[in-house]
Write a protein that holds these residues in place. Structure first.
Motif, PDB file in Angstrom:
ATOM      1  N   GLN A 245      23.803 104.399  44.021  1.00  0.00           N
ATOM      2  CA  GLN A 245      23.154 105.286  43.055  1.00  0.00           C
ATOM      3  C   GLN A 245      22.747 104.631  41.744  1.00  0.00           C
ATOM      4  OE1 GLN A 245      25.690 108.713  42.421  1.00  0.00           O
ATOM      5  NE2 GLN A 245      26.355 108.643  44.543  1.00  0.00           N
ATOM      6  N   HIS A 246      23.356 103.515  41.392  1.00  0.00           N
ATOM      7  CA  HIS A 246      23.107 102.926  40.071  1.00  0.00           C
ATOM      8  C   HIS A 246      21.700 102.336  40.004  1.00  0.00           C
ATOM      9  CE1 HIS A 246      23.620 100.653  36.386  1.00  0.00           C
ATOM     10  NE2 HIS A 246      24.709 101.377  36.165  1.00  0.00           N
TER      11      HIS A 246
ATOM     12  N   ILE B 159      25.099  98.731  48.604  1.00  0.00           N
ATOM     13  CA  ILE B 159      24.053  97.823  48.122  1.00  0.00           C
ATOM     14  C   ILE B 159      22.737  98.057  48.859  1.00  0.00           C
ATOM     15  CG2 ILE B 159      23.317  95.399  48.065  1.00  0.00           C
ATOM     16  CD1 ILE B 159      26.299  94.699  47.480  1.00  0.00           C
ATOM     17  N   ILE B 160      22.795  98.135  50.176  1.00  0.00           N
ATOM     18  CA  ILE B 160      21.533  98.272  50.934  1.00  0.00           C
ATOM     19  C   ILE B 160      20.974  99.694  50.885  1.00  0.00           C
ATOM     20  CG2 ILE B 160      22.024  96.315  52.438  1.00  0.00           C
ATOM     21  CD1 ILE B 160      22.794  98.250  54.639  1.00  0.00           C
ATOM     22  N   SER B 161      21.791 100.661  50.437  1.00  0.00           N
ATOM     23  CA  SER B 161      21.312 102.042  50.305  1.00  0.00           C
ATOM     24  C   SER B 161      20.597 102.293  48.987  1.00  0.00           C
ATOM     25  CB  SER B 161      22.488 103.016  50.410  1.00  0.00           C
ATOM     26  OG  SER B 161      23.099 102.923  51.666  1.00  0.00           O
ATOM     27  N   ASN B 162      20.715 101.383  48.040  1.00  0.00           N
ATOM     28  CA  ASN B 162      20.110 101.574  46.727  1.00  0.00           C
ATOM     29  C   ASN B 162      18.609 101.335  46.808  1.00  0.00           C
ATOM     30  OD1 ASN B 162      19.156 101.174  44.035  1.00  0.00           O
ATOM     31  ND2 ASN B 162      21.267 100.891  43.389  1.00  0.00           N
ATOM     32  N   ARG B 163      17.856 102.352  46.507  1.00  0.00           N
ATOM     33  CA  ARG B 163      16.392 102.235  46.603  1.00  0.00           C
ATOM     34  C   ARG B 163      15.734 101.841  45.287  1.00  0.00           C
ATOM     35  NH1 ARG B 163      16.841 108.254  46.992  1.00  0.00           N
ATOM     36  NH2 ARG B 163      16.053 109.027  45.026  1.00  0.00           N
ATOM     37  N   TRP B 164      16.528 101.752  44.200  1.00  0.00           N
ATOM     38  CA  TRP B 164      15.960 101.436  42.890  1.00  0.00           C
ATOM     39  C   TRP B 164      15.951  99.960  42.567  1.00  0.00           C
ATOM     40  CZ3 TRP B 164      19.397 105.700  43.106  1.00  0.00           C
ATOM     41  CH2 TRP B 164      18.764 106.931  42.989  1.00  0.00           C
ATOM     42  N   VAL B 165      17.051  99.289  42.838  1.00  0.00           N
ATOM     43  CA  VAL B 165      17.142  97.891  42.401  1.00  0.00           C
ATOM     44  C   VAL B 165      17.832  97.056  43.481  1.00  0.00           C
ATOM     45  CG1 VAL B 165      19.325  98.230  41.173  1.00  0.00           C
ATOM     46  CG2 VAL B 165      17.848  96.377  40.506  1.00  0.00           C
TER      47      VAL B 165
END
Length: 157
Positions: free
Chosen positions: A98-99, A124-130
């Protein structure tokens, strides 16, 4: 320093526009980590937080992870040397997913089990922002294979 000292320091630091907070090797434990976590939303300029080698356990890590979700300025987190069990890794995985800006993660000497590594990598691989730019502590390939996110042949790339 311990948790008593960290409370005094955090109260003083709230008056300043910190960019880096390096509290490594101070034995602050879960209680000190919880005090740091409670202060983070008030330090909107902080980009790097290092809490390495502080005897932080699952309660401290979980509290810190909940607080980090709302601290969008933080781009680098150091937790090396704090033994992390699966519950702490699960909390970390949710935060990493989420971050919006966290791109450097230091987890050397955290005694992470393969299951704990899988939860962290899944976040880590679920984060779509960074994208995670730098991660120390374990190779991401084997846990990615274990959760089905990477072919076995590609894990050494």
């Amino acid at each position: 320093m311990g948790s008593k000292g960290i409370e005094s320091i955090m109260n003083k630091l709230l008056q300043h526009k910190l960019i880096t907070l390096n509290l490594d090797n101070n034995s602050i434990g879960d209680q000190g980590c919880q005090l740091v976590a409670a202060s983070l939303p008030s330090i909107g300029t902080l980009t790097r937080l290092n809490l390495a080698f502080n005897d932080i356990g699952c309660r401290g890590v979980a509290t810190l992870m909940r607080s980090l979700v709302g601290c969008e300025s933080i781009t680098s987190l150091g937790l090396s040397g704090n033994v992390m069990r699966i519950s702490g890794a699960i909390a970390m995985g949710f935060t990493l997913a989420q971050h919006p800006r966290l791109s450097v993660l230091e987890l050397d000497n955290c005694c992470l089990s393969q299951v704990a590594q899988c939860h962290i990598v899944a976040g880590i691989i679920s984060n779509r922002w960074v994208p995670m730019k730098v991660m120390y502590g374990f190779r991401a390939g084997p846990p990615m294979v274990a959760i089905g996110a990477l072919e076995i042949m590609a894990q050494h790339m």
